[in-house]
Write an enzyme that holds these catalytic residues in place. Structure first.
Site, PDB file in Angstrom:
ATOM      1  N   TYR A  33       0.818  -1.204   0.000  1.00 23.21           N
ATOM      2  CA  TYR A  33       0.000   0.000   0.000  1.00 23.21           C
ATOM      3  C   TYR A  33       0.856   1.260   0.000  1.00 23.21           C
ATOM      4  CZ  TYR A  33       0.862   0.986   4.984  1.00 23.21           C
ATOM      5  OH  TYR A  33       1.442   1.306   6.180  1.00 23.21           O
ATOM      6  N   ARG A  52       8.146   4.135  -4.860  1.00 25.44           N
ATOM      7  CA  ARG A  52       8.211   3.191  -3.739  1.00 25.44           C
ATOM      8  C   ARG A  52       7.160   2.101  -3.900  1.00 25.44           C
ATOM      9  NH1 ARG A  52       7.622   5.494   2.286  1.00 25.44           N
ATOM     10  NH2 ARG A  52       5.434   5.676   1.640  1.00 25.44           N
ATOM     11  N   ARG A  99      -8.124 -20.556  -0.725  1.00 22.66           N
ATOM     12  CA  ARG A  99      -7.023 -20.324   0.211  1.00 22.66           C
ATOM     13  C   ARG A  99      -5.903 -21.363   0.074  1.00 22.66           C
ATOM     14  NH1 ARG A  99      -5.111 -21.369   5.278  1.00 22.66           N
ATOM     15  NH2 ARG A  99      -4.183 -19.577   6.326  1.00 22.66           N
ATOM     16  N   HIS A 101      -1.236 -21.142   0.579  1.00 21.89           N
ATOM     17  CA  HIS A 101      -0.199 -20.141   0.823  1.00 21.89           C
ATOM     18  C   HIS A 101       0.527 -19.681  -0.442  1.00 21.89           C
ATOM     19  CE1 HIS A 101      -1.089 -21.197   4.891  1.00 21.89           C
ATOM     20  NE2 HIS A 101      -0.226 -20.311   5.360  1.00 21.89           N
ATOM     21  N   LYS A 146       6.438  -1.778   1.893  1.00 20.74           N
ATOM     22  CA  LYS A 146       5.247  -1.193   2.535  1.00 20.74           C
ATOM     23  C   LYS A 146       4.082  -2.162   2.406  1.00 20.74           C
ATOM     24  CE  LYS A 146       3.185   3.366   3.281  1.00 20.74           C
ATOM     25  NZ  LYS A 146       3.279   3.290   4.734  1.00 20.74           N
ATOM     26  N   GLU A 179      12.423   2.894  13.825  1.00 21.00           N
ATOM     27  CA  GLU A 179      11.468   3.922  13.371  1.00 21.00           C
ATOM     28  C   GLU A 179      10.236   3.833  14.263  1.00 21.00           C
ATOM     29  OE1 GLU A 179      10.090   3.098   9.358  1.00 21.00           O
ATOM     30  OE2 GLU A 179      10.083   0.951   9.733  1.00 21.00           O
ATOM     31  N   LEU A 203      11.219   1.448   6.785  1.00 21.01           N
ATOM     32  CA  LEU A 203      10.606   1.894   5.534  1.00 21.01           C
ATOM     33  C   LEU A 203      11.365   3.138   5.054  1.00 21.01           C
ATOM     34  CD1 LEU A 203       7.999   1.396   3.734  1.00 21.01           C
ATOM     35  CD2 LEU A 203       7.145   3.470   4.845  1.00 21.01           C
TER      36      LEU A 203
HETATM   37  N1  PDD Z   1       2.930   5.297   7.307  1.00 22.68           N
HETATM   38  N2  PDD Z   1       7.613   4.088   8.789  1.00 22.68           N
HETATM   39  C1  PDD Z   1       6.506   3.323   8.717  1.00 22.68           C
HETATM   40  C2  PDD Z   1       6.526   1.963   9.314  1.00 22.68           C
HETATM   41  C3  PDD Z   1       5.355   3.819   8.067  1.00 22.68           C
HETATM   42  O1  PDD Z   1       4.246   3.052   7.983  1.00 22.68           O
HETATM   43  C4  PDD Z   1       5.359   5.126   7.534  1.00 22.68           C
HETATM   44  C5  PDD Z   1       4.173   5.696   6.812  1.00 22.68           C
HETATM   45  C6  PDD Z   1       6.542   5.896   7.650  1.00 22.68           C
HETATM   46  C7  PDD Z   1       6.637   7.268   7.080  1.00 22.68           C
HETATM   47  O2  PDD Z   1       6.708   7.210   5.680  1.00 22.68           O
HETATM   48  P1  PDD Z   1       6.186   8.377   4.739  1.00 22.68           P
HETATM   49  O3  PDD Z   1       6.980   9.587   5.085  1.00 22.68           O
HETATM   50  O4  PDD Z   1       6.476   7.878   3.387  1.00 22.68           O
HETATM   51  O5  PDD Z   1       4.727   8.561   5.037  1.00 22.68           O
HETATM   52  C8  PDD Z   1       7.651   5.334   8.266  1.00 22.68           C
HETATM   53  C9  PDD Z   1       1.732   5.611   6.593  1.00 22.68           C
HETATM   54  C10 PDD Z   1       1.453   7.065   6.514  1.00 22.68           C
HETATM   55  C11 PDD Z   1       0.583   4.795   7.171  1.00 22.68           C
HETATM   56  O6  PDD Z   1       0.793   3.607   7.374  1.00 22.68           O
HETATM   57  O7  PDD Z   1      -0.498   5.344   7.395  1.00 22.68           O
END
Ligand code: PDD
Length: 284
Positions: A33, A52, A99, A101, A146, A179, A203
């Protein structure tokens, strides 16, 4: 304004959007996503987000998605709702299949997006500073993807919320801070802004990348270098960055004040640089 969605090219109100119970995003979290911020009707840092997204799709080997077409649908949805201040959520799953895997043969990926008005939940915290807590990072080895597999993030964020925090800072067994659950984070140590280098442990935040560029442009010393839990007593400032949080000063960690317990000058300078970049984007 009601949130507007688009599923596989069909636009409809988000409340009417439905997916199969056999969708692999639902059953396995077999999906990736993106979240983009829309300022003044225009998606912000769009190229970076879609680059990304393509990397995430390739990493989990979802093929046959026309990302340009998805991008077009996003623009049409923003226009259809005349959204000005909004967020866009985009998700592609491996599709629906009985379903099992391993990847099913011949399944068509599900392409889902929606746009909704943005009511800023961080406005007060951005001014006054936010409290965070530390939590063990129990995620997998590909946090650079992501993926919608966010259970570890969900549990850590819930722990932060129950402790009165707006975010959890995640740490590895050796004390390395990676993070936040949905944000990147930065610290100021001995006058230098530090943030974890990109790796499979974090990320590659789009806002993180912008803030690194803005800091360099403003002449603020920056270095991609990990911070550890032990460093938290020494940092003069901490701040989070993210698509919806922008630049968010952190004023306490686990109940202990950061620096003098108020948003610091580096965070303030980067907040201003960020707002200026947005103003230029909206005006340009
Ligand atoms: N989250 N780290 C993680 C684990 C994230 O899920 C996100 C973003 C970030 C920040 O990334 P960016 O600057 O590209 O938004 C860092 C989004 C906004 C979410 O899951 O809602």
């Amino acid at each position: 304004m009601e949130p507007l969605a688009n599923i596989n090219g069909v636009s409809l109100p988000l409340s009417e959007a439905k997916v199969s119970a056999l969708d692999r995003g639902f059953l396995f979290g077999d999906a990736v996503y993106e979240v983009l911020r829309v300022y003044g009707g225009k998606p912000w840092l769009e190229d970076e987000h879609f680059r990304r997204f393509e990397r995430s799709l390739a990493a989990i080997r979802i093929t046959g998605v026309d990302v340009g077409r998805l991008r077009q649908r996003m623009h049409e949805t923003i226009r259809a709702g005349d959204f000005r201040e909004a967020t866009t959520y985009i998700q592609v799953t491996r599709g629906a299949a009985p379903r099992g895997h391993a990847f099913p043969a011949g399944t068509v990926p599900l392409e889902f997006l929606y746009v909704q008005e943005f009511r800023d939940p961080y406005a007060a915290a951005r001014e006054q500073g936010a409290a965070v807590v530390t939590q063990p990072d129990i995620r997998w080895d590909r946090c650079d993807v992501k993926s919608t597999n966010l259970l570890a993030n969900v549990l850590a964020m819930q722990a932060a919320k129950e402790a009165g925090g707006v975010e959890a800072l995640l740490y590895l067994p050796d004390g390395t801070l990676t993070e936040g659950t949905h944000t990147s984070f930065f610290g100021v140590l001995h006058g230098t802004v530090l943030t974890a280098p990109n790796s499979n442990a974090i990320l590659p935040g789009i806002t993180r990348g912008l803030v690194l560029r803005l800091a360099a442009r403003a002449g603020v010393p920056v270095r991609e270098h990990v911070l550890r839990r032990d460093d938290l007593g020494q940092v003069s400032e901490l701040f989070l960055t993210g698509t919806t949080s922008e630049v968010l000063p952190v004023t306490s960690v686990d109940g202990r004040p950061v620096g003098d317990g108020r948003p610091g000058p580096v965070a303030r300078r980067l907040q201003e640089a960020y707002r200026q970049a947005v103003r230029e984007f909206v005006g340009g």
